[in-house]
Design a protein around this motif. Structure first.
Motif, PDB file in Angstrom:
ATOM      1  N   LEU A  40       0.844  -1.194   0.000  1.00  0.00           N
ATOM      2  CA  LEU A  40       0.000   0.000   0.000  1.00  0.00           C
ATOM      3  C   LEU A  40       0.879   1.244   0.000  1.00  0.00           C
ATOM      4  CD1 LEU A  40       0.126   1.156   3.180  1.00  0.00           C
ATOM      5  CD2 LEU A  40      -1.235  -0.894   3.556  1.00  0.00           C
ATOM      6  N   ARG A  41       0.240   2.363  -0.211  1.00  0.00           N
ATOM      7  CA  ARG A  41       0.934   3.654  -0.142  1.00  0.00           C
ATOM      8  C   ARG A  41       0.381   4.396   1.058  1.00  0.00           C
ATOM      9  NH1 ARG A  41       3.643   6.714  -4.675  1.00  0.00           N
ATOM     10  NH2 ARG A  41       4.457   8.524  -3.544  1.00  0.00           N
ATOM     11  N   LEU A  42       1.229   4.717   2.004  1.00  0.00           N
ATOM     12  CA  LEU A  42       0.785   5.459   3.189  1.00  0.00           C
ATOM     13  C   LEU A  42       0.479   6.900   2.811  1.00  0.00           C
ATOM     14  CD1 LEU A  42       3.405   4.248   5.830  1.00  0.00           C
ATOM     15  CD2 LEU A  42       0.932   3.904   5.972  1.00  0.00           C
ATOM     16  N   THR A  43      -0.589   7.433   3.369  1.00  0.00           N
ATOM     17  CA  THR A  43      -0.819   8.882   3.269  1.00  0.00           C
ATOM     18  C   THR A  43       0.027   9.553   4.353  1.00  0.00           C
ATOM     19  OG1 THR A  43      -2.609   8.819   4.877  1.00  0.00           O
ATOM     20  CG2 THR A  43      -3.221   8.516   2.555  1.00  0.00           C
ATOM     21  N   ALA A  49       0.497   9.135  12.040  1.00  0.00           N
ATOM     22  CA  ALA A  49      -0.162   8.396  13.119  1.00  0.00           C
ATOM     23  C   ALA A  49       0.664   7.167  13.508  1.00  0.00           C
ATOM     24  CB  ALA A  49      -1.566   7.977  12.684  1.00  0.00           C
ATOM     25  N   PHE A  50       1.196   6.466  12.516  1.00  0.00           N
ATOM     26  CA  PHE A  50       1.972   5.259  12.816  1.00  0.00           C
ATOM     27  C   PHE A  50       3.213   5.604  13.642  1.00  0.00           C
ATOM     28  CE2 PHE A  50       5.159   2.009  11.952  1.00  0.00           C
ATOM     29  CZ  PHE A  50       4.454   0.886  12.335  1.00  0.00           C
ATOM     30  N   PHE A  59      13.856  13.971  13.501  1.00  0.00           N
ATOM     31  CA  PHE A  59      13.736  13.336  12.178  1.00  0.00           C
ATOM     32  C   PHE A  59      12.293  12.983  11.814  1.00  0.00           C
ATOM     33  CE2 PHE A  59      14.903   9.954  15.273  1.00  0.00           C
ATOM     34  CZ  PHE A  59      13.801   9.110  15.135  1.00  0.00           C
ATOM     35  N   TYR A  60      11.338  13.335  12.676  1.00  0.00           N
ATOM     36  CA  TYR A  60       9.942  12.889  12.473  1.00  0.00           C
ATOM     37  C   TYR A  60       9.361  13.329  11.118  1.00  0.00           C
ATOM     38  CZ  TYR A  60       4.877  12.543  13.497  1.00  0.00           C
ATOM     39  OH  TYR A  60       3.533  12.274  13.471  1.00  0.00           O
ATOM     40  N   GLY A  61       9.529  14.603  10.790  1.00  0.00           N
ATOM     41  CA  GLY A  61       8.956  15.113   9.531  1.00  0.00           C
ATOM     42  C   GLY A  61       9.563  14.418   8.323  1.00  0.00           C
ATOM     43  N   ASP A  62      10.885  14.331   8.322  1.00  0.00           N
ATOM     44  CA  ASP A  62      11.581  13.663   7.212  1.00  0.00           C
ATOM     45  C   ASP A  62      11.184  12.195   7.119  1.00  0.00           C
ATOM     46  OD1 ASP A  62      12.931  15.864   6.389  1.00  0.00           O
ATOM     47  OD2 ASP A  62      14.858  15.306   7.284  1.00  0.00           O
ATOM     48  N   LEU A  63      11.068  11.547   8.268  1.00  0.00           N
ATOM     49  CA  LEU A  63      10.705  10.127   8.288  1.00  0.00           C
ATOM     50  C   LEU A  63       9.315   9.920   7.669  1.00  0.00           C
ATOM     51  CD1 LEU A  63      11.079   7.164   9.212  1.00  0.00           C
ATOM     52  CD2 LEU A  63      10.215   7.864  11.471  1.00  0.00           C
ATOM     53  N   CYS A  64       8.379  10.793   8.038  1.00  0.00           N
ATOM     54  CA  CYS A  64       7.016  10.655   7.493  1.00  0.00           C
ATOM     55  C   CYS A  64       7.008  10.936   5.990  1.00  0.00           C
ATOM     56  CB  CYS A  64       6.049  11.558   8.250  1.00  0.00           C
ATOM     57  SG  CYS A  64       5.815  11.016   9.968  1.00  0.00           S
ATOM     58  N   SER A 121       8.326  -4.450  20.678  1.00  0.00           N
ATOM     59  CA  SER A 121       7.876  -5.224  21.839  1.00  0.00           C
ATOM     60  C   SER A 121       6.598  -5.956  21.441  1.00  0.00           C
ATOM     61  CB  SER A 121       7.598  -4.308  23.039  1.00  0.00           C
ATOM     62  OG  SER A 121       6.453  -3.513  22.782  1.00  0.00           O
ATOM     63  N   ALA A 122       6.275  -6.984  22.208  1.00  0.00           N
ATOM     64  CA  ALA A 122       5.055  -7.740  21.907  1.00  0.00           C
ATOM     65  C   ALA A 122       3.819  -6.849  22.066  1.00  0.00           C
ATOM     66  CB  ALA A 122       4.962  -8.958  22.818  1.00  0.00           C
ATOM     67  N   GLU A 123       3.871  -5.967  23.044  1.00  0.00           N
ATOM     68  CA  GLU A 123       2.746  -5.057  23.280  1.00  0.00           C
ATOM     69  C   GLU A 123       2.573  -4.082  22.105  1.00  0.00           C
ATOM     70  OE1 GLU A 123       3.279  -2.807  26.856  1.00  0.00           O
ATOM     71  OE2 GLU A 123       1.410  -1.696  26.536  1.00  0.00           O
ATOM     72  N   ASN A 124       3.672  -3.468  21.671  1.00  0.00           N
ATOM     73  CA  ASN A 124       3.587  -2.562  20.520  1.00  0.00           C
ATOM     74  C   ASN A 124       3.212  -3.316  19.248  1.00  0.00           C
ATOM     75  OD1 ASN A 124       4.130  -0.286  21.999  1.00  0.00           O
ATOM     76  ND2 ASN A 124       6.336  -0.313  21.568  1.00  0.00           N
ATOM     77  N   ALA A 125       3.640  -4.557  19.148  1.00  0.00           N
ATOM     78  CA  ALA A 125       3.285  -5.355  17.971  1.00  0.00           C
ATOM     79  C   ALA A 125       1.769  -5.474  17.842  1.00  0.00           C
ATOM     80  CB  ALA A 125       3.924  -6.737  18.063  1.00  0.00           C
ATOM     81  N   LYS A 126       1.097  -5.694  18.944  1.00  0.00           N
ATOM     82  CA  LYS A 126      -0.376  -5.813  18.899  1.00  0.00           C
ATOM     83  C   LYS A 126      -1.011  -4.548  18.352  1.00  0.00           C
ATOM     84  CE  LYS A 126      -1.589  -9.271  22.373  1.00  0.00           C
ATOM     85  NZ  LYS A 126      -0.285  -9.645  22.948  1.00  0.00           N
ATOM     86  N   THR A 127      -0.558  -3.403  18.861  1.00  0.00           N
ATOM     87  CA  THR A 127      -1.091  -2.113  18.409  1.00  0.00           C
ATOM     88  C   THR A 127      -0.781  -1.891  16.931  1.00  0.00           C
ATOM     89  OG1 THR A 127      -0.573  -1.300  20.609  1.00  0.00           O
ATOM     90  CG2 THR A 127      -1.110   0.351  18.940  1.00  0.00           C
ATOM     91  N   GLU A 128       0.462  -2.180  16.536  1.00  0.00           N
ATOM     92  CA  GLU A 128       0.876  -1.932  15.153  1.00  0.00           C
ATOM     93  C   GLU A 128       0.187  -2.890  14.173  1.00  0.00           C
ATOM     94  OE1 GLU A 128       5.294  -0.029  16.124  1.00  0.00           O
ATOM     95  OE2 GLU A 128       5.164  -1.889  14.961  1.00  0.00           O
ATOM     96  N   ILE A 129      -0.021  -4.130  14.586  1.00  0.00           N
ATOM     97  CA  ILE A 129      -0.742  -5.068  13.717  1.00  0.00           C
ATOM     98  C   ILE A 129      -2.173  -4.575  13.510  1.00  0.00           C
ATOM     99  CG2 ILE A 129      -1.736  -7.403  13.631  1.00  0.00           C
ATOM    100  CD1 ILE A 129       0.920  -8.370  15.015  1.00  0.00           C
TER     101      ILE A 129
END
Ligand code: ADP
Ligand code: MG
Length: 140
Positions: A40-43, A49-50, A59-64, A121-129
Motif C-alpha cells: 500500500l501507499r501510506l498517506t 499516526a503510525f 527526524f519525524y517530519g523527514d521520516l514521514c 515489543s510484543a505489546e507494541n506489535a499488537k497495536t501496530e498489527i
C-alpha cells in the motif's frame, strides 16, 4: 519462548529497488511465517499516526515524508520469539552499526532509508498489527 506475532514493514527504499522477495527470504529462512501481507501507499496522515511515538524527534517530519515516498509492504510475522527474532534479522537502526548478514547492513541506504520496520515489543506489535490488519486478514 512463546509463539508471537510482530509487524514488519518493507520501506519505500526497498520496494523501489525491487527487494521485497529478497527481504522476505531472509525472514522466512529464519523460520518466521508471513501470515498477512499487503502492499500500500501510506498517506501523510497515516504515516504521522503510525510514527506518533517519534513526533518530538528531529527526524519525524523527514521520516514521514520518506515513508510516503513510495509503496510499502506491511506484514504480520508469526513464530517463536517473533519480535526479537525479527529485530535480530533486521539489524541495528543505523546500517553503519548493523551486524554482518542483517537486512539493514546488506540493503539499507541510510539511517532513515533503512529498508525495514519491525515492532520493538510484543505489546507494541499488537497495536501496530491492528493499525494495518483486521483479524480476518491474518491467516496463521
Ligand atoms: P527502529 O526502526 O530500529 O525501531 P526507531 O524506532 O528508533 O528505530 O526509529 C524509527 C525509524 O526512524 C528508523 O527505522 C529510521 O527509519 C528513522 N530514524 C531513526 N533514527 C533516525 C535518525 N537519527 N535520523 C533519521 N532517521 C532516523
Ligand atoms: Mg522502532
Amino acid at each position: 519462548m512463546a509463539i508471537e506475532r510482530t509487524l514488519s514493514i518493507i520501506k519505500p527504499d526497498a520496494t523501489r529497488r525491487n527487494l521485497t522477495g529478497a527481504i522476505n527470504q531472509r525472514f522466512e529462512s529464519a523460520g518466521l511465517r508471513i501470515v498477512a501481507q499487503k502492499r500500500l501507499r501510506l498517506t501523510r496522515e497515516r504515516a504521522e499516526a503510525f510514527y506518533e511515538v517519534h513526533k518530538e524527534r528531529p527526524f519525524y517530519g523527514d521520516l514521514c515524508a520518506f515513508m510516503t515516498s513510495g509503496p510499502v509492504v506491511v506484514q504480520v510475522f508469526e513464530g517463536e520469539d517473533a519480535v526479537a527474532k525479527n529485530r535480530e534479522i533486521m539489524g541495528a537502526t543505523n546500517p553503519a552499526e548493523a551486524a554482518d548478514g542483517t537486512i539493514r547492513k546488506d540493503f539499507a541506504e541510510s539511517i532513515e532509508a533503512n529498508s525495514v520496520h519491525g515492532s520493538d515489543s510484543a505489546e507494541n506489535a499488537k497495536t501496530e498489527i491492528a493499525f494495518f490488519f483486521s483479524d480476518g486478514e491474518i491467516v496463521g
